[in-house]
Scaffold this motif. Structure first.
Motif, PDB file in Angstrom:
ATOM      1  N   ILE A  36      36.739  44.392  28.725  1.00 18.53           N
ATOM      2  CA  ILE A  36      37.352  44.053  29.491  1.00 18.53           C
ATOM      3  C   ILE A  36      37.269  42.370  30.724  1.00 18.53           C
ATOM      4  O   ILE A  36      38.577  42.134  30.857  1.00 18.53           O
ATOM      5  CB  ILE A  36      36.209  44.446  31.246  1.00 18.53           C
ATOM      6  CG1 ILE A  36      36.004  45.981  31.251  1.00 18.53           C
ATOM      7  CG2 ILE A  36      36.905  44.368  32.212  1.00 18.53           C
ATOM      8  CD1 ILE A  36      34.787  46.352  31.640  1.00 18.53           C
ATOM      9  N   VAL A  37      36.956  41.494  30.082  1.00 19.64           N
ATOM     10  CA  VAL A  37      36.973  40.151  30.783  1.00 19.64           C
ATOM     11  C   VAL A  37      38.693  39.785  29.692  1.00 19.64           C
ATOM     12  O   VAL A  37      38.823  38.928  30.424  1.00 19.64           O
ATOM     13  CB  VAL A  37      35.161  38.804  30.037  1.00 19.64           C
ATOM     14  CG1 VAL A  37      36.237  37.442  30.043  1.00 19.64           C
ATOM     15  CG2 VAL A  37      34.617  39.665  30.771  1.00 19.64           C
ATOM     16  N   LYS A  38      38.306  39.901  28.359  1.00 22.36           N
ATOM     17  CA  LYS A  38      39.836  39.948  27.428  1.00 22.36           C
ATOM     18  C   LYS A  38      40.684  40.356  28.207  1.00 22.36           C
ATOM     19  O   LYS A  38      41.575  39.734  27.762  1.00 22.36           O
ATOM     20  CB  LYS A  38      39.490  39.922  26.322  1.00 22.36           C
ATOM     21  CG  LYS A  38      40.705  39.169  25.135  1.00 22.36           C
ATOM     22  CD  LYS A  38      40.250  38.658  24.369  1.00 22.36           C
ATOM     23  CE  LYS A  38      40.930  38.061  23.378  1.00 22.36           C
ATOM     24  NZ  LYS A  38      41.764  36.677  23.424  1.00 22.36           N
ATOM     25  N   PHE A  39      40.431  42.020  28.731  1.00 21.04           N
ATOM     26  CA  PHE A  39      41.851  42.610  28.935  1.00 21.04           C
ATOM     27  C   PHE A  39      42.219  42.023  29.748  1.00 21.04           C
ATOM     28  O   PHE A  39      43.340  42.514  30.353  1.00 21.04           O
ATOM     29  CB  PHE A  39      41.912  44.024  28.789  1.00 21.04           C
ATOM     30  CG  PHE A  39      42.485  44.955  28.959  1.00 21.04           C
ATOM     31  CD1 PHE A  39      43.414  45.798  27.725  1.00 21.04           C
ATOM     32  CD2 PHE A  39      41.863  45.533  29.650  1.00 21.04           C
ATOM     33  CE1 PHE A  39      44.615  46.051  28.468  1.00 21.04           C
ATOM     34  CE2 PHE A  39      43.708  46.768  30.438  1.00 21.04           C
ATOM     35  CZ  PHE A  39      44.408  46.547  29.304  1.00 21.04           C
ATOM     36  N   ALA A  40      41.191  42.081  30.741  1.00 24.34           N
ATOM     37  CA  ALA A  40      42.066  42.466  32.689  1.00 24.34           C
ATOM     38  C   ALA A  40      41.743  41.356  33.032  1.00 24.34           C
ATOM     39  O   ALA A  40      42.046  40.655  33.961  1.00 24.34           O
ATOM     40  CB  ALA A  40      41.307  43.989  33.163  1.00 24.34           C
ATOM     41  N   VAL A  41      40.303  40.669  33.483  1.00 25.13           N
ATOM     42  CA  VAL A  41      40.094  39.528  34.115  1.00 25.13           C
ATOM     43  C   VAL A  41      40.104  38.270  33.955  1.00 25.13           C
ATOM     44  O   VAL A  41      41.191  37.696  34.876  1.00 25.13           O
ATOM     45  CB  VAL A  41      38.110  39.744  33.700  1.00 25.13           C
ATOM     46  CG1 VAL A  41      37.686  38.737  34.500  1.00 25.13           C
ATOM     47  CG2 VAL A  41      37.463  41.187  34.463  1.00 25.13           C
ATOM     48  N   ALA A  42      40.490  38.124  32.816  1.00 27.89           N
ATOM     49  CA  ALA A  42      40.851  36.709  32.049  1.00 27.89           C
ATOM     50  C   ALA A  42      42.343  36.539  32.256  1.00 27.89           C
ATOM     51  O   ALA A  42      42.969  35.626  33.119  1.00 27.89           O
ATOM     52  CB  ALA A  42      41.018  36.569  30.364  1.00 27.89           C
ATOM     53  N   PRO A  43      43.318  37.307  31.971  1.00 29.99           N
ATOM     54  CA  PRO A  43      44.931  37.220  32.155  1.00 29.99           C
ATOM     55  C   PRO A  43      44.916  37.273  34.133  1.00 29.99           C
ATOM     56  O   PRO A  43      45.880  36.456  34.660  1.00 29.99           O
ATOM     57  CB  PRO A  43      45.326  38.687  31.653  1.00 29.99           C
ATOM     58  CG  PRO A  43      44.298  39.426  30.607  1.00 29.99           C
ATOM     59  CD  PRO A  43      42.941  38.928  31.287  1.00 29.99           C
ATOM     60  N   LEU A  44      44.256  38.434  34.742  1.00 38.14           N
ATOM     61  CA  LEU A  44      44.537  38.339  35.836  1.00 38.14           C
ATOM     62  C   LEU A  44      43.757  37.279  37.104  1.00 38.14           C
ATOM     63  O   LEU A  44      44.444  36.366  37.626  1.00 38.14           O
ATOM     64  CB  LEU A  44      44.007  39.577  37.020  1.00 38.14           C
ATOM     65  CG  LEU A  44      44.517  40.783  35.951  1.00 38.14           C
ATOM     66  CD1 LEU A  44      43.771  42.140  36.923  1.00 38.14           C
ATOM     67  CD2 LEU A  44      45.868  41.160  37.011  1.00 38.14           C
ATOM     68  N   THR A  45      42.958  36.619  36.437  1.00 39.69           N
ATOM     69  CA  THR A  45      42.253  35.284  36.839  1.00 39.69           C
ATOM     70  C   THR A  45      43.988  34.460  36.124  1.00 39.69           C
ATOM     71  O   THR A  45      43.603  33.439  37.416  1.00 39.69           O
ATOM     72  CB  THR A  45      41.128  34.722  36.491  1.00 39.69           C
ATOM     73  OG1 THR A  45      39.705  35.609  36.706  1.00 39.69           O
ATOM     74  CG2 THR A  45      40.409  33.120  37.089  1.00 39.69           C
ATOM     75  N   ALA A  46      44.104  33.878  35.701  1.00 43.82           N
ATOM     76  CA  ALA A  46      45.232  33.383  34.577  1.00 43.82           C
ATOM     77  C   ALA A  46      46.149  32.951  35.928  1.00 43.82           C
ATOM     78  O   ALA A  46      46.353  32.694  36.018  1.00 43.82           O
ATOM     79  CB  ALA A  46      45.605  33.582  33.878  1.00 43.82           C
ATOM     80  N   ALA A  47      46.637  34.448  35.930  1.00 44.24           N
ATOM     81  CA  ALA A  47      47.455  34.675  36.672  1.00 44.24           C
ATOM     82  C   ALA A  47      47.245  33.847  38.873  1.00 44.24           C
ATOM     83  O   ALA A  47      48.657  33.500  38.964  1.00 44.24           O
ATOM     84  CB  ALA A  47      48.215  36.611  37.039  1.00 44.24           C
ATOM     85  N   VAL A  48      46.634  34.617  38.705  1.00 47.91           N
ATOM     86  CA  VAL A  48      45.877  34.097  40.081  1.00 47.91           C
ATOM     87  C   VAL A  48      45.950  32.748  40.221  1.00 47.91           C
ATOM     88  O   VAL A  48      46.247  32.560  41.886  1.00 47.91           O
ATOM     89  CB  VAL A  48      44.521  34.539  40.470  1.00 47.91           C
ATOM     90  CG1 VAL A  48      44.549  33.725  41.971  1.00 47.91           C
ATOM     91  CG2 VAL A  48      44.575  36.261  41.056  1.00 47.91           C
ATOM     92  N   LEU A  49      45.879  31.990  39.386  1.00 53.21           N
ATOM     93  CA  LEU A  49      45.554  30.132  39.361  1.00 53.21           C
ATOM     94  C   LEU A  49      47.144  29.624  39.037  1.00 53.21           C
ATOM     95  O   LEU A  49      47.324  28.816  39.885  1.00 53.21           O
ATOM     96  CB  LEU A  49      45.051  29.959  38.372  1.00 53.21           C
ATOM     97  CG  LEU A  49      43.204  30.263  37.791  1.00 53.21           C
ATOM     98  CD1 LEU A  49      42.389  29.692  37.135  1.00 53.21           C
ATOM     99  CD2 LEU A  49      42.828  29.539  39.297  1.00 53.21           C
TER     100      LEU A  49
END
Length: 163
Positions: free
Chosen positions: A89-102
């Motif tokens: 989940i972290v690699k698939f969803a959390v990391a990309p979405l967090t990167a986009a938010v940043l």
């Protein structure tokens, strides 16, 4: 109008990630769950529209669409992890979405700057986010370093030899 577009752009991020999850569910024969989650998203969206439109107007409608898209994404993500494939989940969803938010946060900070400054900040912020969250394989970063280090940034026979 710009606030509406800012909210609706994020809807597209959620919808794009959710489309991958729905395809995985359909391929695994779990079409009933995709329909059930979509219905939950639509019902949630209708409830939120009625609640938020009177307070926020069109911005409330856009926010309702955003929140219901996030709801559908979360329902599908949970279902895929439990019933289809134990994806990270972290690699698939959390990391990309967090990167986009940043990156969006950085864009918000420089929203009053010139277009060129905003473009440069977004490119640098996205590059840093991609590196920090390791969203691209090492091979891709190596390839990008080679391209950037070439005279004039163009293609070279050296890149073709790596194949």
């Amino acid at each position: 109008a710009s606030r509406l577009l800012q909210l609706l752009v994020w809807v597209q991020v959620f919808v794009a990630v959710d489309a991958v999850l729905q395809q995985a569910m359909l391929a695994a024969g779990h079409s009933y769950a995709t329909v059930r989650h979509s219905v939950a998203g639509v019902v949630g969206q209708l409830v939120l529209i009625f609640l938020l439109v009177s307070v926020l107007g069109l911005t409330g409608v856009a926010l309702a669409v955003l929140l219901s898209s996030a709801l559908t994404l979360l329902l599908n993500l949970r279902y895929v992890v439990k019933n289809v494939s134990a994806i990270p989940i972290v690699k698939f969803a959390v990391a990309p979405l967090t990167a986009a938010v940043l990156v969006a946060g950085m864009m918000f900070v420089v929203h009053d700057r010139t277009f060129v400054v905003r473009l440069l900040v977004s490119i640098v912020a996205w590059g840093v986010a991609m590196s920090v969250f390791r969203l691209l394989p090492r091979e891709e970063f190596g390839f990008m370093r080679k391209v950037v280090s070439l005279p004039g940034g163009g293609r070279s026979a050296n890149l073709d030899q790596d194949k």
